[in-house]
Write an enzyme that holds these catalytic residues in place. Sequence first.
Site, PDB file in Angstrom:
ATOM      1  N   LYS A   1      17.949 107.464  66.797  1.00  2.00           N
ATOM      2  CA  LYS A   1      16.651 107.588  67.353  1.00  2.00           C
ATOM      3  C   LYS A   1      15.623 108.778  66.930  1.00  2.00           C
ATOM      4  O   LYS A   1      15.961 108.703  65.600  1.00  2.00           O
ATOM      5  CB  LYS A   1      16.889 107.796  68.883  1.00  2.00           C
ATOM      6  CG  LYS A   1      17.801 107.008  69.597  1.00  2.00           C
ATOM      7  CD  LYS A   1      17.854 106.925  71.078  1.00  2.00           C
ATOM      8  CE  LYS A   1      18.854 105.889  71.679  1.00  2.00           C
ATOM      9  NZ  LYS A   1      19.026 105.709  73.034  1.00  2.00           N
TER      10      LYS A   1
ATOM     11  N   HIS B   1      14.525  97.563  70.914  1.00  4.79           N
ATOM     12  CA  HIS B   1      15.322  98.431  71.628  1.00  4.79           C
ATOM     13  C   HIS B   1      14.346  98.752  73.078  1.00  4.79           C
ATOM     14  O   HIS B   1      13.292  98.746  73.187  1.00  4.79           O
ATOM     15  CB  HIS B   1      15.557  99.848  71.104  1.00  4.79           C
ATOM     16  CG  HIS B   1      16.536 100.778  71.913  1.00  4.79           C
ATOM     17  ND1 HIS B   1      15.994 101.525  72.833  1.00  4.79           N
ATOM     18  CD2 HIS B   1      17.605 101.033  71.208  1.00  4.79           C
ATOM     19  CE1 HIS B   1      17.110 102.190  73.361  1.00  4.79           C
ATOM     20  NE2 HIS B   1      18.025 101.923  72.505  1.00  4.79           N
TER      21      HIS B   1
ATOM     22  N   GLU C   1      21.973  96.251  76.410  1.00  7.27           N
ATOM     23  CA  GLU C   1      22.111  97.546  76.831  1.00  7.27           C
ATOM     24  C   GLU C   1      21.387  97.768  78.077  1.00  7.27           C
ATOM     25  O   GLU C   1      19.993  97.672  77.981  1.00  7.27           O
ATOM     26  CB  GLU C   1      21.166  98.506  75.958  1.00  7.27           C
ATOM     27  CG  GLU C   1      22.013  98.815  74.518  1.00  7.27           C
ATOM     28  CD  GLU C   1      21.397  99.866  73.610  1.00  7.27           C
ATOM     29  OE1 GLU C   1      22.353 100.695  73.220  1.00  7.27           O
ATOM     30  OE2 GLU C   1      20.114  99.849  73.431  1.00  7.27           O
TER      31      GLU C   1
ATOM     32  N   GLY D   1      21.587 106.661  77.957  1.00  4.43           N
ATOM     33  CA  GLY D   1      21.244 108.115  78.037  1.00  4.43           C
ATOM     34  C   GLY D   1      21.479 108.735  79.485  1.00  4.43           C
ATOM     35  O   GLY D   1      21.490 109.957  79.723  1.00  4.43           O
TER      36      GLY D   1
ATOM     37  N   GLY E   1      23.883 105.926  70.901  1.00  2.00           N
ATOM     38  CA  GLY E   1      22.842 106.948  70.909  1.00  2.00           C
ATOM     39  C   GLY E   1      23.327 108.135  70.443  1.00  2.00           C
ATOM     40  O   GLY E   1      23.830 108.908  69.616  1.00  2.00           O
ATOM     41  N   GLY E   2      23.453 108.895  71.549  1.00  2.00           N
ATOM     42  CA  GLY E   2      23.863 110.281  71.772  1.00  2.00           C
ATOM     43  C   GLY E   2      25.143 110.693  70.849  1.00  2.00           C
ATOM     44  O   GLY E   2      25.465 111.638  70.403  1.00  2.00           O
TER      45      GLY E   2
HETATM   46  P1  PGA Z   1      23.316 106.356  74.485  1.00  2.00           P
HETATM   47  O1  PGA Z   1      22.301 105.390  73.733  1.00  2.00           O
HETATM   48  O2  PGA Z   1      24.429 106.172  73.624  1.00  2.00           O
HETATM   49  O3  PGA Z   1      22.681 107.533  74.358  1.00  2.00           O
HETATM   50  O4  PGA Z   1      23.300 105.968  75.916  1.00  2.00           O
HETATM   51  C1  PGA Z   1      22.469 104.013  73.603  1.00  2.00           C
HETATM   52  C2  PGA Z   1      21.112 103.351  72.868  1.00  2.00           C
HETATM   53  O5  PGA Z   1      20.033 103.630  73.441  1.00  2.00           O
HETATM   54  O6  PGA Z   1      21.564 102.683  71.882  1.00  2.00           O
END
Ligand code: PGA
Length: 227
Positions: free
Chosen positions: A11, A93, A150, A156, A208-209
Amino acid sequence: MKQLTILGNWKANKTVAEAREWISAFLELSPTIPPYVSVVLCPSFIHLSLFLEVSLPISLGLQDVSAYPSGAYTGEVSSTMVSGSASYVLIGHSERRTNLHETDAVVIEKVHRCQDSHIRPVVCVSALDQVNALATFIPSFGETGMILYEPPSAIGSGKPALPEEVNEMAKSIKERMSGISVLYGGSVTPENVLPFYQSDLIDGIGVGGASLSVDSFFGLIQKASSL
Ligand code: PGA
């Protein structure tokens, strides 16, 4: 052993110096990635050249691409510009669909640009109507594309979707698109990933994280090694 894809999405994170640190830490661990795991990392455009300077056993992806071809489109990055550098592009996304009002029509244009440039599109979806739009306008999508499912409430939040719910969605997507690979994303960590890896319907994960630190990203790869 089924082939698993682990896709990291940085991101809007990391300075160039931080990206360099991540790359050198990851380089040391990378020889231990098992052959049935495909790692795809989607850093920001500003990091792309750093990854191209080193030889990592991963594929490079981007977090977005222009819906327009190369030309007079100030600020845009076209698929032609990145072909030969990136192998995958994330499209639609939910953060872009919500914050930047990206519609299914725009998503479909971006998929066409990826196909023109032989880049594999990974379309992010949160509901079946988005899958239906894609299947209607690009019936061959399953042959080259991937779907990253997702649910926005899982992104997140620290609260991943229930594996049963993801299985159900993956099944519905596969019924609509022949040959499609379906990944799951939303608060996936090394601690909660196993049921997603173990499902016959899920072909990998999007993170993401947990992709921001080499420890947690590699933790996800190690969990796949223990299957
Ligand atoms: P996240 O993000 O793993 O931080 O929940 C997932 C994404 O948006 O691809």
